[in-house]
Design an enzyme around this catalytic site. Structure first.
Site, PDB file in Angstrom:
ATOM      1  N   LYS A 194      -5.061 -28.576  22.213  1.00  0.00           N
ATOM      2  CA  LYS A 194      -4.452 -28.548  20.882  1.00  0.00           C
ATOM      3  C   LYS A 194      -2.996 -28.982  21.033  1.00  0.00           C
ATOM      4  CE  LYS A 194      -3.322 -25.680  16.938  1.00  0.00           C
ATOM      5  NZ  LYS A 194      -3.477 -24.391  16.276  1.00  0.00           N
ATOM      6  N   ARG A 204      -0.547 -25.798   6.973  1.00  0.00           N
ATOM      7  CA  ARG A 204       0.483 -24.746   6.914  1.00  0.00           C
ATOM      8  C   ARG A 204       0.905 -24.487   5.478  1.00  0.00           C
ATOM      9  NH1 ARG A 204       4.014 -26.656  12.241  1.00  0.00           N
ATOM     10  NH2 ARG A 204       2.288 -26.425  13.730  1.00  0.00           N
ATOM     11  N   LYS A 216       6.193 -25.115  17.970  1.00  0.00           N
ATOM     12  CA  LYS A 216       5.103 -24.545  18.761  1.00  0.00           C
ATOM     13  C   LYS A 216       4.966 -25.221  20.134  1.00  0.00           C
ATOM     14  CE  LYS A 216       2.549 -22.709  14.792  1.00  0.00           C
ATOM     15  NZ  LYS A 216       1.212 -22.416  14.210  1.00  0.00           N
ATOM     16  N   GLU A 232      -6.657 -27.939  31.103  1.00  0.00           N
ATOM     17  CA  GLU A 232      -7.021 -26.926  30.106  1.00  0.00           C
ATOM     18  C   GLU A 232      -8.548 -26.801  30.001  1.00  0.00           C
ATOM     19  OE1 GLU A 232      -5.331 -24.789  28.455  1.00  0.00           O
ATOM     20  OE2 GLU A 232      -3.253 -25.460  28.315  1.00  0.00           O
ATOM     21  N   LYS A 247      -7.723 -31.464  19.354  1.00  0.00           N
ATOM     22  CA  LYS A 247      -7.117 -31.360  18.024  1.00  0.00           C
ATOM     23  C   LYS A 247      -5.691 -31.872  18.069  1.00  0.00           C
ATOM     24  CE  LYS A 247      -5.689 -27.832  14.789  1.00  0.00           C
ATOM     25  NZ  LYS A 247      -5.565 -26.441  14.515  1.00  0.00           N
ATOM     26  N   SER A 273      -5.736 -31.531   8.885  1.00  0.00           N
ATOM     27  CA  SER A 273      -5.329 -31.664   7.484  1.00  0.00           C
ATOM     28  C   SER A 273      -4.486 -32.916   7.232  1.00  0.00           C
ATOM     29  CB  SER A 273      -4.571 -30.408   7.054  1.00  0.00           C
ATOM     30  OG  SER A 273      -3.448 -30.194   7.886  1.00  0.00           O
ATOM     31  N   TYR A 312     -12.255 -31.895   6.694  1.00  0.00           N
ATOM     32  CA  TYR A 312     -12.183 -31.559   5.275  1.00  0.00           C
ATOM     33  C   TYR A 312     -13.041 -32.511   4.448  1.00  0.00           C
ATOM     34  CZ  TYR A 312      -8.492 -28.682   7.113  1.00  0.00           C
ATOM     35  OH  TYR A 312      -7.814 -27.753   7.865  1.00  0.00           O
TER      36      TYR A 312
END
Ligand code: PBG
Length: 328
Positions: A194, A204, A216, A232, A247, A273, A312
């Site tokens: 991610k 958000r 982040k 990972e 992602k 998004s 979406y």
């Protein structure tokens, strides 16, 4: 000319015969935003066509999706500010509307697959995925909070836990907690790679979950790195993950392919998004044709190696298929 590749494209039937990539609604996961209350369907301005739903209105929406062939959903809670605190205690509170909604949805539709979000940000007054002290996002102190959240979701009836927090060691921590509490068959779809991406903006907005301070980057990955995604992935596999996720999706198609080639686990890609909002905006301006650009986009993620796509556009894709606008 002996070789003419165009011969394999001369008719629709031949093109269908040699088609390499097929995207079925069964490969899609539809993200849905939940809000407490009744009779609420409030549009996310930066993600047109997506809403924060109260449970009473979400249930018929889920039924519509099921009728179109969408069987998997990932749920995110939009939590009132007054319920947020620094340790995200509302995430495993008995009265949590998100947990109640999971139970109600699963009771009504036992055969669908419900995926949760595990991270502190929807419940955190700091807007970070982990526990913050003196501007530092603490890793090990976050794990017990994530563990409690995951167990509460499993108790509510979730099928797959989706840790999106990017803390080190959280897959193993959650796996052990779930097993100890008797939830051996609850899966883990780990947000393996991610990235600290600029494409999460509309999400958000939907949850009002942007970090209050800082960014982040100390836990989400650097967009410059791909080899690190393998590291990972190895960790998540050894910690008991059932699915690996990349992602965002479109700017990271190479990472999707890399994980697919290096792992035997199903690979999921989150078409996030901001990626959906870009395409929607261009289509609303008449610059792109939605019914063509949208399926082409989803197909490209599948072709790169994603077995599963969170998008979406899931419902619209299924609708196009039903209307005969696309074929499998
Ligand atoms: C947070 C979380 C985010 C998304 C899913 N889970 C945002 C973030 O990390 O800030 C983004 C999804 C999207 O943009 O569609 N745990």
């Amino acid at each position: 000319m002996l070789v003419r590749p165009r011969r394999n494209r001369v008719s629709e039937t031949i093109r269908e015969m040699v088609k390499e990539t097929i995207l079925r609604p069964a490969n899609l996961i539809y993200p849905l935003f939940l809000v407490d209350g009744e009779n609420i369907k409030s549009e996310v301005k930066s993600l047109p066509g997506n809403y924060r739903w109260s449970l009473d209105l979400l249930l018929p929406e889920i039924q519509e999706c099921i009728d179109l062939g969408i069987q998997s959903f990932i749920l995110f809670p939009s939590v009132d500010d007054s319920l947020k605190n620094s340790t995200a205690t509302y995430s495993y509170n008995d009265k949590n509307f998100y947990l109640k909604a999971i139970s109600v949805i699963k009771e009504k539709h036992p055969n669908i697959c419900l995926i949760s979000d595990v991270a502190m940000d929807p419940y955190s007054s700091d807007g970070h995925d982990g526990f913050v002290r003196d501007a530092e996002i603490l890793n090990d102190e976050t794990l017990p909070i994530l563990g409690k959240m995951a167990v509460a979701q499993a108790e509510a009836g979730i099928d797959i836990i989706g840790p999106s927090d990017m803390m080190d060691g959280r897959v193993e921590y959650i796996r052990k907690e779930l097993d100890e509490e008797g939830f051996k068959n609850v899966g883990i779809m780990s947000y393996t790679a991610k990235y600290a991406s600029a494409f999460y903006g509309p999400f958000r907005d939907a949850l009002d979950s942007a970090p209050k301070e800082g960014d982040k980057k100390t836990y989400q990955m650097d967009p410059a790195n791909a080899i690190e995604a393998l590291r990972e992935a190895e960790l998540d596999e050894s910690e008991g993950a059932d699915y690996l996720m990349v992602k965002p999706a479109l700017n990271y198609l190479d990472v999707i392919q890399l994980l697919k080639q290096n792992s035997n686990l199903p690979i999921a890609a989150y078409h996030v998004s901001g990626e959906c909002a870009m395409l929607t905006a261009a289509c609303q301006n008449g610059w792109l044709e939605y019914e063509k650009a949208m399926p082409e986009t989803l197909l490209s993620i599948k072709r790169a190696g994603a077995d599963i796509i969170l998008t979406y556009f899931a419902k619209d894709y299924a609708q196009l298929l039903k209307n005969g606008k696309i074929t499998l």
